[in-house]
Design a protein around this motif. Sequence first.
Motif, PDB file in Angstrom:
ATOM      1  N   GLN A   1      22.092  70.898  68.960  1.00 41.64           N
ATOM      2  CA  GLN A   1      22.797  72.476  69.298  1.00 41.64           C
ATOM      3  C   GLN A   1      24.166  72.648  67.842  1.00 41.64           C
ATOM      4  O   GLN A   1      24.044  73.006  68.167  1.00 41.64           O
ATOM      5  CB  GLN A   1      23.269  72.952  70.443  1.00 41.64           C
ATOM      6  N   ARG A   2      24.392  71.516  67.480  1.00 37.08           N
ATOM      7  CA  ARG A   2      25.721  71.912  66.655  1.00 37.08           C
ATOM      8  C   ARG A   2      25.754  70.001  65.860  1.00 37.08           C
ATOM      9  O   ARG A   2      25.579  69.173  66.727  1.00 37.08           O
ATOM     10  CB  ARG A   2      27.146  71.767  67.258  1.00 37.08           C
ATOM     11  N   GLU A   3      27.232  69.991  64.800  1.00 39.06           N
ATOM     12  CA  GLU A   3      26.760  68.978  63.855  1.00 39.06           C
ATOM     13  C   GLU A   3      27.622  67.708  65.138  1.00 39.06           C
ATOM     14  O   GLU A   3      28.060  68.800  65.588  1.00 39.06           O
ATOM     15  CB  GLU A   3      27.388  69.752  63.046  1.00 39.06           C
ATOM     16  N   GLN A   4      27.683  66.582  64.029  1.00 35.48           N
ATOM     17  CA  GLN A   4      28.244  65.309  65.320  1.00 35.48           C
ATOM     18  C   GLN A   4      30.191  65.619  64.827  1.00 35.48           C
ATOM     19  O   GLN A   4      30.176  66.105  64.201  1.00 35.48           O
ATOM     20  CB  GLN A   4      27.487  64.102  64.588  1.00 35.48           C
ATOM     21  N   PRO A   5      30.357  66.035  66.372  1.00 42.32           N
ATOM     22  CA  PRO A   5      32.240  66.055  66.508  1.00 42.32           C
ATOM     23  C   PRO A   5      33.056  64.661  65.980  1.00 42.32           C
ATOM     24  O   PRO A   5      33.666  64.476  66.877  1.00 42.32           O
ATOM     25  CB  PRO A   5      32.129  66.523  67.645  1.00 42.32           C
ATOM     26  N   VAL A   6      32.799  64.511  64.731  1.00 41.62           N
ATOM     27  CA  VAL A   6      33.444  63.627  63.931  1.00 41.62           C
ATOM     28  C   VAL A   6      34.679  63.586  65.084  1.00 41.62           C
ATOM     29  O   VAL A   6      35.427  62.219  64.888  1.00 41.62           O
ATOM     30  CB  VAL A   6      32.892  63.563  62.578  1.00 41.62           C
ATOM     31  N   ARG A   7      35.359  64.650  63.731  1.00 47.73           N
ATOM     32  CA  ARG A   7      36.421  64.524  64.020  1.00 47.73           C
ATOM     33  C   ARG A   7      37.004  64.755  65.452  1.00 47.73           C
ATOM     34  O   ARG A   7      38.343  64.568  65.484  1.00 47.73           O
ATOM     35  CB  ARG A   7      37.326  66.405  63.540  1.00 47.73           C
ATOM     36  N   LEU A   8      36.859  65.505  66.175  1.00 43.17           N
ATOM     37  CA  LEU A   8      37.415  64.807  67.607  1.00 43.17           C
ATOM     38  C   LEU A   8      36.522  64.037  68.008  1.00 43.17           C
ATOM     39  O   LEU A   8      37.265  63.012  69.050  1.00 43.17           O
ATOM     40  CB  LEU A   8      35.597  66.174  68.600  1.00 43.17           C
ATOM     41  N   LEU A   9      35.852  62.874  67.506  1.00 43.09           N
ATOM     42  CA  LEU A   9      35.553  62.026  68.470  1.00 43.09           C
ATOM     43  C   LEU A   9      37.022  60.691  67.988  1.00 43.09           C
ATOM     44  O   LEU A   9      37.337  60.327  68.548  1.00 43.09           O
ATOM     45  CB  LEU A   9      34.853  61.087  67.790  1.00 43.09           C
ATOM     46  N   TRP A  10      37.480  61.293  66.785  1.00 42.35           N
ATOM     47  CA  TRP A  10      38.775  60.591  65.668  1.00 42.35           C
ATOM     48  C   TRP A  10      40.006  61.336  66.682  1.00 42.35           C
ATOM     49  O   TRP A  10      40.670  59.723  66.988  1.00 42.35           O
ATOM     50  CB  TRP A  10      38.424  60.765  64.045  1.00 42.35           C
ATOM     51  N   ALA A  11      39.835  61.982  67.156  1.00 41.45           N
ATOM     52  CA  ALA A  11      41.771  62.519  67.827  1.00 41.45           C
ATOM     53  C   ALA A  11      41.131  61.794  68.539  1.00 41.45           C
ATOM     54  O   ALA A  11      42.508  61.723  69.603  1.00 41.45           O
ATOM     55  CB  ALA A  11      41.058  63.764  67.572  1.00 41.45           C
ATOM     56  N   LEU A  12      40.197  61.844  69.310  1.00 37.75           N
ATOM     57  CA  LEU A  12      39.991  61.135  71.608  1.00 37.75           C
ATOM     58  C   LEU A  12      40.962  59.908  71.088  1.00 37.75           C
ATOM     59  O   LEU A  12      40.789  59.231  71.898  1.00 37.75           O
ATOM     60  CB  LEU A  12      38.966  61.478  71.645  1.00 37.75           C
ATOM     61  N   ALA A  13      40.186  58.903  70.476  1.00 38.60           N
ATOM     62  CA  ALA A  13      40.232  57.756  69.441  1.00 38.60           C
ATOM     63  C   ALA A  13      41.614  57.380  69.757  1.00 38.60           C
ATOM     64  O   ALA A  13      42.389  56.702  70.182  1.00 38.60           O
ATOM     65  CB  ALA A  13      39.607  56.903  68.788  1.00 38.60           C
ATOM     66  N   ALA A  14      42.397  58.588  69.236  1.00 37.65           N
ATOM     67  CA  ALA A  14      43.964  58.217  68.604  1.00 37.65           C
ATOM     68  C   ALA A  14      45.438  58.889  70.069  1.00 37.65           C
ATOM     69  O   ALA A  14      45.669  58.419  69.628  1.00 37.65           O
ATOM     70  CB  ALA A  14      44.382  59.517  67.362  1.00 37.65           C
ATOM     71  N   VAL A  15      44.506  59.519  71.037  1.00 37.86           N
ATOM     72  CA  VAL A  15      45.387  60.134  71.633  1.00 37.86           C
ATOM     73  C   VAL A  15      44.873  58.974  72.626  1.00 37.86           C
ATOM     74  O   VAL A  15      45.932  58.501  73.256  1.00 37.86           O
ATOM     75  CB  VAL A  15      44.513  61.315  71.998  1.00 37.86           C
TER      76      VAL A  15
END
Length: 409
Positions: free
Chosen positions: A77-91
Amino acid sequence: MRGAGGWWRAKSTPAKVETYTRWSFHFFGVIEVLAIGTSALGEAGAGVGLWLLLVVSVHAVIGAVTASRALDWTRGQREQPVRLLWALAAVTAVIAVGAIGLAERGPGGEEVESAAGAVFGGVLAFGAGTIALGVRDRKRVFGIVGGFAAGASTVSWPIGLPGPAALFTGFMVLLGGGFLAFTSIFSVWLLNAVYELDAARETRARLAVAEERLRFGRDLHDVMGRNLAVIALKSELAVQLARRERPEAVEQMIEVQRIAQESQREVRDVVRGYREADLGAELAGARGVLTAAGITCEMAEEPLALPAEVQSALGWVVREATTNVLRHGDAGRCAVGLRMAEGRVVLTVENDGAGTASQGAGSGLAGLRERLAAVDGTLEAGHVGDGLFRVVAEVPVTAQVQMSEVAAV
Protein backbone atom coordinates in the motif's frame (compact mmCIF):
# COMPACT_ATOMS: atom_id res chain seq x y z
CA MET A 1 -21.10 -2.00 21.91
CA ARG A 2 -23.60 -3.26 19.35
CA GLY A 3 -22.18 -0.85 16.78
CA ALA A 4 -18.63 -1.98 17.56
CA GLY A 5 -19.66 -5.63 17.24
CA GLY A 6 -21.36 -4.94 13.93
CA TRP A 7 -18.26 -3.13 12.67
CA TRP A 8 -16.16 -6.17 13.50
CA ARG A 9 -18.60 -8.73 12.03
CA ALA A 10 -18.89 -6.72 8.82
CA LYS A 11 -15.17 -7.22 8.14
CA SER A 12 -13.91 -10.12 6.05
CA THR A 13 -11.56 -12.68 7.58
CA PRO A 14 -8.40 -11.12 6.04
CA ALA A 15 -9.51 -7.67 7.20
CA LYS A 16 -10.05 -9.00 10.73
CA VAL A 17 -6.57 -10.56 10.76
CA GLU A 18 -5.03 -7.32 9.47
CA THR A 19 -6.84 -5.25 12.10
CA TYR A 20 -5.72 -7.66 14.82
CA THR A 21 -2.12 -7.54 13.55
CA ARG A 22 -2.03 -3.75 13.43
CA TRP A 23 -3.38 -3.34 16.93
CA SER A 24 -0.99 -5.99 18.19
CA PHE A 25 1.95 -3.89 16.99
CA HIS A 26 0.38 -0.79 18.57
CA PHE A 27 -0.04 -2.76 21.78
CA PHE A 28 3.72 -3.40 21.72
CA GLY A 29 4.13 0.34 22.24
CA VAL A 30 1.72 0.29 25.15
CA ILE A 31 3.65 -2.61 26.69
CA GLU A 32 6.90 -0.69 26.24
CA VAL A 33 5.53 2.35 28.08
CA LEU A 34 3.87 0.35 30.85
CA ALA A 35 6.64 -2.19 31.41
CA ILE A 36 9.64 0.12 31.02
CA GLY A 37 8.51 3.74 31.35
CA THR A 38 6.21 3.45 34.35
CA SER A 39 8.65 1.06 36.02
CA ALA A 40 11.44 3.61 35.57
CA LEU A 41 9.18 6.31 37.00
CA GLY A 42 8.48 4.21 40.06
CA GLU A 43 12.13 3.36 40.68
CA ALA A 44 13.87 6.64 39.82
CA GLY A 45 11.32 9.01 41.30
CA ALA A 46 9.52 12.05 39.95
CA GLY A 47 12.58 13.83 38.67
CA VAL A 48 14.69 11.47 36.56
CA GLY A 49 11.82 9.01 36.31
CA LEU A 50 9.59 11.49 34.44
CA TRP A 51 12.32 12.10 31.88
CA LEU A 52 12.82 8.38 31.41
CA LEU A 53 9.06 7.89 31.02
CA LEU A 54 8.97 10.71 28.45
CA VAL A 55 11.79 9.35 26.28
CA VAL A 56 10.33 5.81 26.42
CA SER A 57 6.92 7.19 25.37
CA VAL A 58 8.50 9.06 22.44
CA HIS A 59 10.30 5.88 21.39
CA ALA A 60 7.05 3.87 21.65
CA VAL A 61 5.12 6.38 19.51
CA ILE A 62 7.80 6.41 16.80
CA GLY A 63 7.90 2.61 16.93
CA ALA A 64 4.10 2.36 16.53
CA VAL A 65 4.12 4.72 13.52
CA THR A 66 7.02 2.80 11.98
CA ALA A 67 5.23 -0.52 12.49
CA SER A 68 2.07 0.83 10.85
CA ARG A 69 3.97 2.19 7.82
CA ALA A 70 6.04 -1.00 7.55
CA LEU A 71 2.86 -3.10 7.59
CA ASP A 72 1.41 -0.92 4.81
CA TRP A 73 4.59 -1.57 2.85
CA THR A 74 4.35 -5.34 3.28
CA ARG A 75 0.76 -5.15 1.98
CA GLY A 76 1.89 -3.14 -1.04
CA GLN A 77 0.00 0.00 0.00
CA ARG A 78 3.01 2.34 0.20
CA GLU A 79 6.76 2.45 -0.40
CA GLN A 80 9.23 1.06 2.11
CA PRO A 81 9.57 3.61 4.97
CA VAL A 82 13.37 3.74 4.79
CA ARG A 83 13.73 7.18 6.38
CA LEU A 84 11.40 6.27 9.22
CA LEU A 85 13.36 3.08 9.88
CA TRP A 86 16.61 5.01 10.04
CA ALA A 87 14.97 7.62 12.30
CA LEU A 88 13.79 4.90 14.68
CA ALA A 89 17.26 3.37 14.70
CA ALA A 90 18.84 6.75 15.47
CA VAL A 91 16.36 7.55 18.25
CA THR A 92 16.87 4.08 19.71
CA ALA A 93 20.64 4.52 19.70
CA VAL A 94 20.48 7.99 21.30
CA ILE A 95 18.11 6.86 24.05
CA ALA A 96 20.16 3.72 24.72
CA VAL A 97 23.45 5.61 24.98
CA GLY A 98 21.86 8.26 27.18
CA ALA A 99 20.32 5.62 29.44
CA ILE A 100 23.56 3.67 29.92
CA GLY A 101 25.42 6.93 30.51
CA LEU A 102 22.86 7.93 33.13
CA ALA A 103 23.17 4.52 34.77
CA GLU A 104 26.96 4.67 35.07
CA ARG A 105 27.82 8.37 35.25
CA GLY A 106 24.66 10.20 36.19
CA PRO A 107 23.38 11.34 39.60
CA GLY A 108 21.32 9.09 41.80
CA GLY A 109 21.65 5.79 43.53
CA GLU A 110 20.95 2.20 42.66
CA GLU A 111 17.31 2.99 41.83
CA VAL A 112 18.26 5.37 39.01
CA GLU A 113 20.91 2.95 37.77
CA SER A 114 18.40 0.08 37.67
CA ALA A 115 15.75 2.19 35.93
CA ALA A 116 18.20 3.49 33.32
CA GLY A 117 19.51 -0.02 32.68
CA ALA A 118 15.97 -1.27 32.05
CA VAL A 119 15.37 1.60 29.63
CA PHE A 120 18.66 0.81 27.87
CA GLY A 121 17.83 -2.84 27.24
CA GLY A 122 14.13 -2.27 26.60
CA VAL A 123 14.39 0.35 23.88
CA LEU A 124 17.07 -1.69 22.09
CA ALA A 125 14.90 -4.83 22.12
CA PHE A 126 11.72 -3.03 20.99
CA GLY A 127 13.66 -1.01 18.42
CA ALA A 128 15.23 -4.12 16.87
CA GLY A 129 11.89 -5.94 16.73
CA THR A 130 10.11 -3.01 15.08
CA ILE A 131 12.84 -2.31 12.53
CA ALA A 132 12.82 -6.00 11.53
CA LEU A 133 9.22 -5.48 10.39
CA GLY A 134 10.42 -3.07 7.70
CA VAL A 135 12.83 -5.47 5.93
CA ARG A 136 12.22 -8.70 4.04
CA ASP A 137 15.63 -10.33 3.83
CA ARG A 138 16.15 -12.84 6.63
CA LYS A 139 19.89 -12.15 6.74
CA ARG A 140 19.23 -8.46 7.28
CA VAL A 141 16.88 -9.27 10.15
CA PHE A 142 19.57 -11.39 11.78
CA GLY A 143 22.05 -8.59 11.17
CA ILE A 144 19.79 -5.97 12.76
CA VAL A 145 19.11 -8.01 15.90
CA GLY A 146 22.74 -9.11 16.20
CA GLY A 147 23.98 -5.57 15.58
CA PHE A 148 21.78 -4.15 18.33
CA ALA A 149 22.96 -6.86 20.73
CA ALA A 150 26.61 -6.30 19.83
CA GLY A 151 26.13 -2.55 20.13
CA ALA A 152 24.64 -2.98 23.59
CA SER A 153 27.71 -4.90 24.79
CA THR A 154 30.16 -2.60 23.01
CA VAL A 155 28.67 0.61 24.38
CA SER A 156 28.10 -0.55 27.96
CA TRP A 157 31.58 -1.97 28.57
CA PRO A 158 33.69 1.19 27.94
CA ILE A 159 31.35 3.30 30.10
CA GLY A 160 32.16 1.19 33.12
CA LEU A 161 29.96 -1.87 33.11
CA PRO A 162 31.97 -5.04 33.94
CA GLY A 163 32.72 -7.44 31.08
CA PRO A 164 30.38 -10.27 32.17
CA ALA A 165 27.58 -7.78 32.81
CA ALA A 166 28.13 -6.19 29.38
CA LEU A 167 27.94 -9.60 27.70
CA PHE A 168 24.81 -10.47 29.66
CA THR A 169 23.24 -7.17 28.61
CA GLY A 170 23.98 -7.93 24.96
CA PHE A 171 22.54 -11.41 25.36
CA MET A 172 19.31 -10.06 26.86
CA VAL A 173 18.99 -7.54 24.02
CA LEU A 174 19.59 -10.37 21.54
CA LEU A 175 16.96 -12.51 23.23
CA GLY A 176 14.32 -9.78 23.54
CA GLY A 177 14.97 -8.24 20.14
CA GLY A 178 15.04 -11.66 18.49
CA PHE A 179 11.71 -12.62 20.04
CA LEU A 180 10.04 -9.38 18.93
CA ALA A 181 11.57 -9.64 15.46
CA PHE A 182 10.36 -13.23 15.11
CA THR A 183 6.88 -12.19 16.28
CA SER A 184 6.78 -9.37 13.73
CA ILE A 185 7.94 -11.53 10.82
CA PHE A 186 5.58 -14.37 11.72
CA SER A 187 2.63 -11.98 12.04
CA VAL A 188 3.32 -10.52 8.60
CA TRP A 189 3.70 -13.99 7.11
CA LEU A 190 0.41 -15.10 8.64
CA LEU A 191 -1.37 -11.98 7.37
CA ASN A 192 -0.05 -12.47 3.83
CA ALA A 193 -1.02 -16.15 3.94
CA VAL A 194 -4.60 -15.27 4.91
CA TYR A 195 -4.87 -12.78 2.05
CA GLU A 196 -3.42 -15.31 -0.39
CA LEU A 197 -5.89 -17.97 0.73
CA ASP A 198 -8.76 -15.53 0.32
CA ALA A 199 -7.53 -14.59 -3.15
CA ALA A 200 -7.20 -18.29 -4.00
CA ARG A 201 -10.81 -18.88 -2.97
CA GLU A 202 -11.99 -16.02 -5.17
CA THR A 203 -9.85 -17.34 -8.02
CA ARG A 204 -11.37 -20.79 -7.58
CA ALA A 205 -14.86 -19.29 -7.82
CA ARG A 206 -13.94 -17.34 -10.96
CA LEU A 207 -12.42 -20.45 -12.51
CA ALA A 208 -15.60 -22.37 -11.80
CA VAL A 209 -17.61 -19.69 -13.59
CA ALA A 210 -15.15 -19.66 -16.49
CA GLU A 211 -15.29 -23.44 -16.74
CA GLU A 212 -19.07 -23.34 -16.89
CA ARG A 213 -18.92 -20.72 -19.63
CA LEU A 214 -16.47 -22.83 -21.58
CA ARG A 215 -18.74 -25.83 -21.23
CA PHE A 216 -21.71 -23.86 -22.47
CA GLY A 217 -19.68 -22.44 -25.36
CA ARG A 218 -18.41 -25.91 -26.26
CA ASP A 219 -21.91 -27.36 -26.23
CA LEU A 220 -23.24 -24.50 -28.32
CA HIS A 221 -20.38 -24.92 -30.79
CA ASP A 222 -21.04 -28.63 -31.09
CA VAL A 223 -24.70 -27.96 -31.85
CA MET A 224 -24.31 -25.01 -34.20
CA GLY A 225 -20.96 -25.67 -35.88
CA ARG A 226 -22.05 -28.49 -38.15
CA ASN A 227 -25.49 -27.01 -38.87
CA LEU A 228 -24.10 -23.61 -39.80
CA ALA A 229 -21.57 -25.23 -42.11
CA VAL A 230 -24.37 -27.19 -43.85
CA ILE A 231 -26.51 -24.05 -44.08
CA ALA A 232 -23.65 -22.10 -45.67
CA LEU A 233 -22.95 -24.90 -48.15
CA LYS A 234 -26.59 -25.39 -49.17
CA SER A 235 -27.17 -21.64 -49.43
CA GLU A 236 -24.21 -21.33 -51.80
CA LEU A 237 -25.53 -24.26 -53.82
CA ALA A 238 -28.97 -22.66 -53.96
CA VAL A 239 -27.45 -19.42 -55.24
CA GLN A 240 -25.64 -21.26 -58.03
CA LEU A 241 -28.78 -23.18 -58.98
CA ALA A 242 -30.88 -20.01 -58.94
CA ARG A 243 -28.44 -18.28 -61.27
CA ARG A 244 -28.86 -21.19 -63.67
CA GLU A 245 -32.63 -21.01 -63.20
CA ARG A 246 -32.72 -24.56 -61.93
CA PRO A 247 -35.81 -25.61 -59.93
CA GLU A 248 -33.65 -27.53 -57.47
CA ALA A 249 -32.76 -24.18 -55.86
CA VAL A 250 -36.15 -24.10 -54.14
CA GLU A 251 -35.55 -27.55 -52.68
CA GLN A 252 -32.16 -26.48 -51.35
CA MET A 253 -33.66 -23.40 -49.66
CA ILE A 254 -36.39 -25.53 -48.11
CA GLU A 255 -33.65 -27.75 -46.72
CA VAL A 256 -31.84 -24.66 -45.39
CA GLN A 257 -35.06 -23.57 -43.69
CA ARG A 258 -35.47 -27.00 -42.10
CA ILE A 259 -31.88 -27.06 -40.80
CA ALA A 260 -32.28 -23.53 -39.42
CA GLN A 261 -35.43 -24.53 -37.54
CA GLU A 262 -33.72 -27.65 -36.22
CA SER A 263 -30.75 -25.55 -35.09
CA GLN A 264 -33.07 -23.18 -33.30
CA ARG A 265 -34.66 -26.09 -31.44
CA GLU A 266 -31.27 -27.54 -30.48
CA VAL A 267 -30.05 -24.20 -29.19
CA ARG A 268 -33.15 -23.92 -27.04
CA ASP A 269 -32.46 -27.38 -25.65
CA VAL A 270 -28.87 -26.40 -24.80
CA VAL A 271 -29.98 -23.18 -23.12
CA ARG A 272 -32.74 -24.97 -21.24
CA GLY A 273 -30.28 -27.54 -19.95
CA TYR A 274 -27.92 -24.77 -18.94
CA ARG A 275 -30.59 -22.80 -17.07
CA GLU A 276 -32.12 -25.80 -15.32
CA ALA A 277 -30.51 -26.96 -12.07
CA ASP A 278 -30.62 -30.48 -10.71
CA LEU A 279 -31.31 -30.48 -6.97
CA GLY A 280 -29.18 -33.54 -6.18
CA ALA A 281 -26.23 -32.20 -8.16
CA GLU A 282 -26.55 -28.77 -6.52
CA LEU A 283 -26.62 -30.30 -3.01
CA ALA A 284 -23.50 -32.35 -3.74
CA GLY A 285 -21.77 -29.37 -5.33
CA ALA A 286 -22.65 -27.09 -2.41
CA ARG A 287 -21.23 -29.62 0.05
CA GLY A 288 -17.96 -29.83 -1.89
CA VAL A 289 -17.55 -26.07 -2.33
CA LEU A 290 -18.36 -25.21 1.27
CA THR A 291 -16.11 -27.94 2.63
CA ALA A 292 -13.26 -26.73 0.42
CA ALA A 293 -13.78 -23.23 1.82
CA GLY A 294 -13.39 -24.56 5.39
CA ILE A 295 -17.10 -24.26 6.26
CA THR A 296 -18.73 -27.07 8.24
CA CYS A 297 -21.69 -28.46 6.28
CA GLU A 298 -24.87 -30.09 7.48
CA MET A 299 -26.43 -31.17 4.20
CA ALA A 300 -29.85 -32.74 3.68
CA GLU A 301 -30.50 -35.63 1.34
CA GLU A 302 -32.66 -35.09 -1.73
CA PRO A 303 -36.26 -36.30 -1.30
CA LEU A 304 -37.68 -38.70 -3.86
CA ALA A 305 -40.28 -38.10 -6.59
CA LEU A 306 -40.09 -34.30 -6.80
CA PRO A 307 -41.22 -32.90 -10.15
CA ALA A 308 -38.47 -31.69 -12.46
CA GLU A 309 -39.59 -28.06 -12.30
CA VAL A 310 -39.61 -28.15 -8.48
CA GLN A 311 -36.14 -29.70 -8.38
CA SER A 312 -34.87 -27.05 -10.79
CA ALA A 313 -36.29 -24.18 -8.73
CA LEU A 314 -34.94 -25.55 -5.44
CA GLY A 315 -31.60 -26.33 -7.07
CA TRP A 316 -31.27 -22.67 -8.00
CA VAL A 317 -32.05 -21.73 -4.38
CA VAL A 318 -29.22 -23.98 -3.16
CA ARG A 319 -26.84 -22.54 -5.77
CA GLU A 320 -27.61 -18.90 -4.98
CA ALA A 321 -27.62 -19.42 -1.21
CA THR A 322 -24.26 -21.19 -1.36
CA THR A 323 -22.82 -18.33 -3.40
CA ASN A 324 -24.05 -15.83 -0.81
CA VAL A 325 -22.48 -17.85 2.02
CA LEU A 326 -19.11 -17.73 0.26
CA ARG A 327 -19.26 -14.10 -0.79
CA HIS A 328 -20.82 -12.46 2.26
CA GLY A 329 -19.88 -12.59 5.91
CA ASP A 330 -17.48 -15.03 7.50
CA ALA A 331 -19.38 -18.30 7.83
CA GLY A 332 -18.02 -21.22 9.82
CA ARG A 333 -21.11 -23.42 9.57
CA CYS A 334 -23.87 -23.87 7.00
CA ALA A 335 -26.90 -26.13 7.37
CA VAL A 336 -29.20 -27.13 4.50
CA GLY A 337 -32.51 -28.75 5.45
CA LEU A 338 -35.11 -30.32 3.14
CA ARG A 339 -38.42 -31.67 4.40
CA MET A 340 -42.07 -32.23 3.52
CA ALA A 341 -44.65 -30.28 5.56
CA GLU A 342 -48.39 -29.96 4.94
CA GLY A 343 -48.31 -30.50 1.21
CA ARG A 344 -45.22 -28.35 0.68
CA VAL A 345 -41.54 -29.09 0.30
CA VAL A 346 -39.47 -26.74 2.46
CA LEU A 347 -35.81 -25.97 1.76
CA THR A 348 -33.86 -24.13 4.48
CA VAL A 349 -30.32 -22.77 4.18
CA GLU A 350 -28.87 -21.22 7.33
CA ASN A 351 -25.36 -19.94 8.01
CA ASP A 352 -23.54 -18.09 10.74
CA GLY A 353 -21.01 -15.30 10.38
CA ALA A 354 -23.43 -13.07 8.44
CA GLY A 355 -22.49 -9.39 8.35
CA THR A 356 -24.76 -6.52 9.26
CA ALA A 357 -25.50 -5.88 5.58
CA SER A 358 -28.27 -8.00 4.10
CA GLN A 359 -27.16 -10.89 1.97
CA GLY A 360 -30.21 -10.39 -0.20
CA ALA A 361 -29.40 -6.86 -1.25
CA GLY A 362 -28.52 -7.88 -4.82
CA SER A 363 -30.64 -9.28 -7.61
CA GLY A 364 -29.93 -12.95 -6.84
CA LEU A 365 -32.77 -13.49 -4.38
CA ALA A 366 -35.14 -11.46 -6.53
CA GLY A 367 -34.40 -13.83 -9.40
CA LEU A 368 -35.04 -16.80 -7.10
CA ARG A 369 -38.43 -15.41 -6.16
CA GLU A 370 -39.33 -15.20 -9.85
CA ARG A 371 -38.27 -18.83 -10.41
CA LEU A 372 -40.21 -20.02 -7.37
CA ALA A 373 -43.26 -18.02 -8.40
CA ALA A 374 -43.37 -20.06 -11.61
CA VAL A 375 -44.08 -23.17 -9.47
CA ASP A 376 -46.29 -21.28 -6.95
CA GLY A 377 -43.44 -21.19 -4.43
CA THR A 378 -42.33 -18.53 -1.95
CA LEU A 379 -38.98 -17.35 -0.61
CA GLU A 380 -38.06 -15.69 2.67
CA ALA A 381 -34.56 -14.47 3.53
CA GLY A 382 -33.17 -12.44 6.40
CA HIS A 383 -31.29 -12.33 9.69
CA VAL A 384 -32.74 -14.55 12.41
CA GLY A 385 -30.24 -13.99 15.19
CA ASP A 386 -26.80 -12.73 16.11
CA GLY A 387 -24.81 -13.35 12.94
CA LEU A 388 -27.32 -15.91 11.57
CA PHE A 389 -28.84 -15.64 8.09
CA ARG A 390 -31.61 -17.94 6.86
CA VAL A 391 -33.14 -18.58 3.46
CA VAL A 392 -36.43 -20.52 3.38
CA ALA A 393 -38.04 -21.68 0.12
CA GLU A 394 -41.44 -23.40 0.07
CA VAL A 395 -43.01 -25.06 -2.96
CA PRO A 396 -46.37 -26.89 -3.00
CA VAL A 397 -46.36 -30.49 -4.24
CA THR A 398 -49.17 -32.63 -5.59
CA ALA A 399 -50.86 -35.46 -3.74
CA GLN A 400 -49.22 -38.00 -6.06
CA VAL A 401 -45.80 -36.74 -5.11
CA GLN A 402 -46.62 -36.98 -1.41
CA MET A 403 -47.91 -40.56 -1.79
CA SER A 404 -44.78 -41.62 -3.68
CA GLU A 405 -42.66 -40.04 -0.96
CA VAL A 406 -44.51 -41.96 1.74
CA ALA A 407 -44.18 -45.18 -0.25
CA ALA A 408 -40.45 -44.62 -0.64
CA VAL A 409 -40.10 -44.22 3.12
